[in-house]
Design an enzyme around this catalytic site. Structure first.
Site, short mmCIF file in Angstrom:
data_model
loop_
_atom_site.label_atom_id
_atom_site.label_comp_id
_atom_site.label_asym_id
_atom_site.label_seq_id
_atom_site.Cartn_x
_atom_site.Cartn_y
_atom_site.Cartn_z
N LYS A 60 3.65 8.97 8.98
CA LYS A 60 3.43 8.36 10.29
C LYS A 60 4.41 8.87 11.36
O LYS A 60 4.29 10.01 11.76
CB LYS A 60 3.40 6.83 10.15
CG LYS A 60 2.28 6.43 9.17
CD LYS A 60 1.85 5.00 9.16
CE LYS A 60 0.55 4.87 8.38
NZ LYS A 60 0.62 4.14 7.16
N TYR A 104 0.85 -1.19 0.00
CA TYR A 104 0.00 0.00 0.00
C TYR A 104 0.89 1.24 0.00
O TYR A 104 1.85 1.32 0.77
CB TYR A 104 -0.90 0.01 1.25
CG TYR A 104 -1.82 1.21 1.34
CD1 TYR A 104 -2.85 1.39 0.41
CD2 TYR A 104 -1.65 2.17 2.34
CE1 TYR A 104 -3.69 2.49 0.49
CE2 TYR A 104 -2.51 3.27 2.42
CZ TYR A 104 -3.52 3.42 1.50
OH TYR A 104 -4.36 4.51 1.58
N ASP A 131 9.24 2.81 0.21
CA ASP A 131 8.17 3.49 0.92
C ASP A 131 8.28 3.07 2.39
O ASP A 131 7.84 2.00 2.78
CB ASP A 131 6.81 3.08 0.34
CG ASP A 131 5.65 3.69 1.11
OD1 ASP A 131 5.89 4.31 2.17
OD2 ASP A 131 4.50 3.54 0.66
C1 PLP Z 1 0.02 4.64 5.76
C2 PLP Z 1 0.85 4.39 4.55
C3 PLP Z 1 0.82 5.23 3.43
C4 PLP Z 1 -0.15 6.37 3.30
O1 PLP Z 1 0.06 7.38 4.22
P1 PLP Z 1 -1.15 8.42 4.52
O2 PLP Z 1 -0.54 9.37 5.49
O3 PLP Z 1 -2.26 7.60 5.07
O4 PLP Z 1 -1.50 9.06 3.24
C5 PLP Z 1 1.71 5.00 2.41
N1 PLP Z 1 2.57 3.98 2.47
C6 PLP Z 1 2.62 3.12 3.52
C7 PLP Z 1 3.62 2.03 3.53
C8 PLP Z 1 1.75 3.29 4.59
O5 PLP Z 1 1.78 2.42 5.60
#
Ligand code: PLP
Length: 429
Positions: free
Chosen positions: A267, A144, A239
């Site tokens: 995060k 994701y 990511d």
């Molecule tokens: C949570 C998450 C996102 C998205 O971040 P948001 O602040 O919710 O837009 C992207 N990549 C990873 C791996 C995530 O866990």
């Protein structure tokens, strides 16, 4: 437990907010029932609108690695707010947090701040396309990267073929530029690259995925991707929105010793305020406006309150590096405890863990990629487990595909209570 007021608030919310929530997974749709409305939180605990106290294993889906209302973070935000909440000009604190992030994370010279993880990955891919002059990207099934169009692409039958969008509103035109590969399968990645030679700008990956449960990379997998990217002029994007500032001060690059070209954060880096960031070496970052041609901007990017929270959080982690060992140990303790009681209760399970990322799957087969995660999801059992835990005051993510987000605020007593609850809840499974 009683959830009367939460249910009333949910009914009111549904009249004016789609599904009553501003992010879908909060709605409990996968597990059934009404979501809990939280009134306040402190350390490892949530207090809901009905006065229930819950041990929190979500921690705002990852940011609150030191627990709720962590004093240095709250103090920094409160103090900043007194001097104004946004100026739309450069501020010194942006340089301070950038300097600290560049010091903590290996292999980056510059970092740009945005407002979410979604914005970070979206901008990183644009930068990679601009830098390489190529258009296609590779992503992995089950990873994701936020909700921008290019990433909402599902695994098709053949990974070498074009992906199909998994949300209406994502155009075929966008979907055709996103190629899918299978996590932990280097041969498959090679095939995808072969079939699209000289067209691929970047490969984006959660180096330790946390959005299909936690999946450890097989030995040599990330190193193999690094080599494939080097051999084919493809930028490697890690990511690290979930793993960054969690698995080590320098994230997966530090923990597993593999270098990426562009890093994405979110995060933890925002300490619970809306922050994302992307970073790379000078050569790549200088492609961004106003120095270079790739456009990227944000009215509230680098917002002083958000930067104050993020800086306080990173300072805590940088100056107290034993936190990373401590939280790993707590997670290991939880892992061993849950493993033992599930075995005793003869409940088929697989527990995956890397550092403080852990997921419990109610299936017997190893979970190594999206397909095996899906086969092990066992939604009927998970739903019973989720509601059993909640009924006993333990709040885990309402989805079989999530890692548990461990915070350093959890005490060994909390962990023992959690393990006992798992034993009790799964007794009749
Ligand atoms: C949570 C998450 C996102 C998205 O971040 P948001 O602040 O919710 O837009 C992207 N990549 C990873 C791996 C995530 O866990």
């Amino acid at each position: 437990m009683i959830y009367k007021r939460s249910s009333e608030l949910f009914a009111a919310a549904q009249k004016v907010i789609p599904g009553g929530v501003n992010s879908p997974v909060r709605a409990f749709k996968a597990v059934g029932g009404d979501p809990i409305f939280v009134k306040k939180a402190e350390g490892a605990y949530l207090f809901d609108e009905d006065g229930n106290k819950l041990i929190d294993y979500i921690n705002s889906w990852g940011p609150l690695i030191l627990g709720h209302a962590h004093k240095p973070v709250v103090d920094a935000v409160v103090e900043k707010a007194q001097s104004g909440t946004s100026f739309g000009t450069p501020t010194e604190i942006e340089t301070k947090i950038a300097e600290l992030a560049v010091k903590m994370v290996p292999n980056i010279d510059k970092i740009r701040f945005v407002n979410s993880g979604t914005e970070a990955t979206m901008s990183a891919v644009r930068l990679a396309r601009g830098f390489t002059g190529k258009e296609k990207i590779i992503k992995f099934a089950g990873c994701y990267h936020g909700h921008s169009d290019s990433f909402l692409i599902q695994a098709g039958s053949g990974a070498v073929t074009f992906g199909t969008p998994n949300s209406p509103g994502v155009t075929q035109g966008t979907a055709k530029d996103t190629l899918l590969a299978n996590y932990n399968d280097l041969e498959n990645v090679k095939e995808v690259i072969e079939a699209n030679r000289d067209e691929i700008a970047c490969l984006i990956i959660e180096p330790v995925p946390g959005n299909m449960g936690c999946i450890p990379p097989k030995d040599g997998f990330l190193e193999g991707l690094r080599d494939l990217c080097d051999a084919n002029d493809i930028l490697l994007i890690f990511d690290e929105v979930m793993s960054g500032f969690r698995l080590a001060p320098g994230g997966v690059q530090e923990r597993l010793g593999v270098k990426a070209d562009i890093l994405c954060f979110g995060k933890v880096i925002g300490g619970g305020l809306p922050v994302g960031a992307f970073a790379a070496r000078n050569e790549i970052m200088d492609y961004l406006a106003p120095v270079g041609p790739v456009y990227q901007a944000g009215t509230l990017s680098g917002n002083p309150l958000a930067m104050a929270a993020g800086l306080a959080m990173l300072n805590e982690l940088d100056q107290n590096r034993e936190i990373f060992q401590s939280i790993d140990k707590k997670t290991e303790y939880l892992h061993e405890g849950i493993e033992k009681v599930l075995k005793n209760n003869k409940v088929p399970h697989t527990i995956n863990r890397v550092g403080s990322m852990i997921s419990v799957h109610f299936g017997k087969e190893p979970v190594t990629d999206f397909d095996s995660a899906a086969r092990s999801a066992n939604l009927g059992v998970f739903n019973k487990f989720f509601h059993g835990m909640l009924e006993n005051g333990i709040y885990i993510a309402p989805s079989a595909y999530e890692t548990w987000f461990i915070s350093e605020a959890l005490s060994y007593e909390d962990l023992d209570k959690t393990i006992e609850t798992v034993a009790k809840v799964t007794k009749e499974f």
